[in-house]
Design a protein around this motif. Sequence first.
Motif, PDB file in Angstrom:
ATOM      1  N   ARG A 240       0.833  -1.201   0.000  1.00 24.99           N
ATOM      2  CA  ARG A 240       0.000   0.000   0.000  1.00 24.99           C
ATOM      3  C   ARG A 240       0.867   1.252   0.000  1.00 24.99           C
ATOM      4  O   ARG A 240       0.487   2.280  -0.564  1.00 24.99           O
ATOM      5  N   THR A 241       2.033   1.164   0.625  1.00 26.69           N
ATOM      6  CA  THR A 241       2.943   2.322   0.630  1.00 26.69           C
ATOM      7  C   THR A 241       3.368   2.672  -0.785  1.00 26.69           C
ATOM      8  O   THR A 241       3.387   3.845  -1.172  1.00 26.69           O
ATOM      9  N   SER A 242       3.697   1.656  -1.586  1.00 27.58           N
ATOM     10  CA  SER A 242       4.089   1.888  -2.979  1.00 27.58           C
ATOM     11  C   SER A 242       2.923   2.436  -3.783  1.00 27.58           C
ATOM     12  O   SER A 242       3.090   3.334  -4.620  1.00 27.58           O
ATOM     13  N   VAL A 243       1.726   1.905  -3.520  1.00 28.77           N
ATOM     14  CA  VAL A 243       0.532   2.376  -4.231  1.00 28.77           C
ATOM     15  C   VAL A 243       0.286   3.845  -3.907  1.00 28.77           C
ATOM     16  O   VAL A 243       0.040   4.659  -4.802  1.00 28.77           O
ATOM     17  N   ARG A 244       0.357   4.185  -2.637  1.00 27.54           N
ATOM     18  CA  ARG A 244       0.106   5.565  -2.230  1.00 27.54           C
ATOM     19  C   ARG A 244       1.121   6.515  -2.868  1.00 27.54           C
ATOM     20  O   ARG A 244       0.771   7.599  -3.344  1.00 27.54           O
ATOM     21  N   SER A 245       2.383   6.096  -2.902  1.00 27.54           N
ATOM     22  CA  SER A 245       3.429   6.925  -3.509  1.00 27.54           C
ATOM     23  C   SER A 245       3.204   7.086  -5.008  1.00 27.54           C
ATOM     24  O   SER A 245       3.381   8.175  -5.567  1.00 27.54           O
ATOM     25  N   ALA A 246       2.787   6.002  -5.679  1.00 27.09           N
ATOM     26  CA  ALA A 246       2.528   6.059  -7.126  1.00 27.09           C
ATOM     27  C   ALA A 246       1.377   7.003  -7.430  1.00 27.09           C
ATOM     28  O   ALA A 246       1.437   7.805  -8.373  1.00 27.09           O
ATOM     29  N   LEU A 247       0.313   6.918  -6.636  1.00 25.98           N
ATOM     30  CA  LEU A 247      -0.839   7.789  -6.858  1.00 25.98           C
ATOM     31  C   LEU A 247      -0.484   9.255  -6.605  1.00 25.98           C
ATOM     32  O   LEU A 247      -0.924  10.150  -7.339  1.00 25.98           O
ATOM     33  N   GLN A 248       0.327   9.498  -5.599  1.00 25.39           N
ATOM     34  CA  GLN A 248       0.752  10.871  -5.324  1.00 25.39           C
ATOM     35  C   GLN A 248       1.582  11.429  -6.482  1.00 25.39           C
ATOM     36  O   GLN A 248       1.474  12.604  -6.831  1.00 25.39           O
ATOM     37  N   SER A 249       2.397  10.560  -7.086  1.00 27.58           N
ATOM     38  CA  SER A 249       3.194  10.979  -8.238  1.00 27.58           C
ATOM     39  C   SER A 249       2.294  11.368  -9.400  1.00 27.58           C
ATOM     40  O   SER A 249       2.504  12.397 -10.051  1.00 27.58           O
ATOM     41  N   LEU A 250       1.278  10.549  -9.678  1.00 22.36           N
ATOM     42  CA  LEU A 250       0.359  10.851 -10.775  1.00 22.36           C
ATOM     43  C   LEU A 250      -0.453  12.107 -10.472  1.00 22.36           C
ATOM     44  O   LEU A 250      -0.753  12.887 -11.381  1.00 22.36           O
ATOM     45  N   ALA A 251      -0.789  12.315  -9.210  1.00 24.74           N
ATOM     46  CA  ALA A 251      -1.519  13.525  -8.829  1.00 24.74           C
ATOM     47  C   ALA A 251      -0.662  14.763  -9.061  1.00 24.74           C
ATOM     48  O   ALA A 251      -1.153  15.812  -9.501  1.00 24.74           O
TER      49      ALA A 251
ATOM     50  N   SER B   1       7.773  15.446 -18.729  1.00 28.88           N
ATOM     51  CA  SER B   1       8.324  14.509 -19.722  1.00 28.88           C
ATOM     52  C   SER B   1       7.688  13.125 -19.621  1.00 28.88           C
ATOM     53  O   SER B   1       7.518  12.438 -20.632  1.00 28.88           O
ATOM     54  N   ASP B   2       7.322  12.708 -18.400  1.00 31.86           N
ATOM     55  CA  ASP B   2       6.682  11.397 -18.249  1.00 31.86           C
ATOM     56  C   ASP B   2       5.309  11.386 -18.906  1.00 31.86           C
ATOM     57  O   ASP B   2       4.949  10.418 -19.592  1.00 31.86           O
ATOM     58  N   VAL B   3       4.533  12.450 -18.698  1.00 30.58           N
ATOM     59  CA  VAL B   3       3.198  12.525 -19.300  1.00 30.58           C
ATOM     60  C   VAL B   3       3.306  12.454 -20.824  1.00 30.58           C
ATOM     61  O   VAL B   3       2.558  11.721 -21.487  1.00 30.58           O
ATOM     62  N   LEU B   4       4.247  13.196 -21.391  1.00 31.29           N
ATOM     63  CA  LEU B   4       4.426  13.184 -22.841  1.00 31.29           C
ATOM     64  C   LEU B   4       4.883  11.808 -23.324  1.00 31.29           C
ATOM     65  O   LEU B   4       4.416  11.306 -24.343  1.00 31.29           O
ATOM     66  N   ARG B   5       5.792  11.192 -22.580  1.00 30.15           N
ATOM     67  CA  ARG B   5       6.305   9.874 -22.990  1.00 30.15           C
ATOM     68  C   ARG B   5       5.200   8.823 -22.918  1.00 30.15           C
ATOM     69  O   ARG B   5       5.033   8.030 -23.850  1.00 30.15           O
ATOM     70  N   TRP B   6       4.446   8.825 -21.839  1.00 34.39           N
ATOM     71  CA  TRP B   6       3.364   7.839 -21.707  1.00 34.39           C
ATOM     72  C   TRP B   6       2.328   8.035 -22.807  1.00 34.39           C
ATOM     73  O   TRP B   6       1.841   7.076 -23.383  1.00 34.39           O
ATOM     74  N   THR B   7       2.003   9.280 -23.080  1.00 32.58           N
ATOM     75  CA  THR B   7       0.972   9.559 -24.070  1.00 32.58           C
ATOM     76  C   THR B   7       1.433   9.186 -25.467  1.00 32.58           C
ATOM     77  O   THR B   7       0.633   8.795 -26.325  1.00 32.58           O
ATOM     78  N   SER B   8       2.739   9.311 -25.734  1.00 34.87           N
ATOM     79  CA  SER B   8       3.272   9.020 -27.065  1.00 34.87           C
ATOM     80  C   SER B   8       3.160   7.544 -27.424  1.00 34.87           C
ATOM     81  O   SER B   8       3.286   7.174 -28.590  1.00 34.87           O
ATOM     82  N   GLN B   9       2.914   6.705 -26.421  1.00 30.81           N
ATOM     83  CA  GLN B   9       2.868   5.262 -26.658  1.00 30.81           C
ATOM     84  C   GLN B   9       1.505   4.778 -27.160  1.00 30.81           C
ATOM     85  O   GLN B   9       1.342   3.607 -27.502  1.00 30.81           O
ATOM     86  N   VAL B  10       0.531   5.674 -27.198  1.00 34.68           N
ATOM     87  CA  VAL B  10      -0.794   5.305 -27.709  1.00 34.68           C
ATOM     88  C   VAL B  10      -1.231   6.337 -28.743  1.00 34.68           C
ATOM     89  O   VAL B  10      -0.683   7.434 -28.822  1.00 34.68           O
TER      90      VAL B  10
END
Length: 240
Positions: A43-54, A80-89
Amino acid sequence: MKTTPVSKTLAEDIANLIVSGHYGSEEQLPGENEIARQFDKSRTSVRSALQSLASKGMIVIQPKKRSTVAPIDHWNWLDSDVLRWTSQVKSSDKVLRHLIATRLIFEPNIAALAALNATGKDLADIEAGFEIMRDAREEMNRDKFNQGDIQFHHAIIHASHNPFLLALGDMLAATMELSFSNTLEEDVSLSGPALQEHWDVLEAIRMRDAEGARARMREMVLASMRKVLPEDPDFVSLIR
């Protein structure tokens, strides 16, 4: 050898589900416990991942509620992450229109500045990008063609020798990469016209023809746009 943090990998996995449309705009994500079970993470990893996306504007976190996917207008498109992720679709028409508008605002004028300011080394760097594209077409290597295309445009940004544009260089390059991933033909053998367009821009810059470089670059951006959009958006006639 560096290892990628678990939360960062998990953030990317969740982001890919969002950009692919698995979770739509304003749709709730599963709860933290469910995500933890689905990806076999703490859950700690999940919480950190969600905070990153937020922090990237992709989701909204509210106390005692499930996280919600944010509208794409709220995403941090300079990340740069948002652009990279979006470029894959394959991007939506709305995103593509924004991309083309951004390219039309910046790239023709950057090419004009490059024609005025490019050094011999700058011209060599631009031509090196073109040569990678040319070789990639002969080798039928789409990824290599894309890499040469990005190098070509990045070298033009550097050739402008404008410190403010150079500061925006990574963002502009990422924007171009996202655009290229949506407009480059799957069959690289069909990229002959695109190669000619790039050569024409290079020649205009080499000849110190600022107006010609601007016009050729604008034509190139519009040609890319017309591969994927059914008609010219209203802004095309406004952005000169």
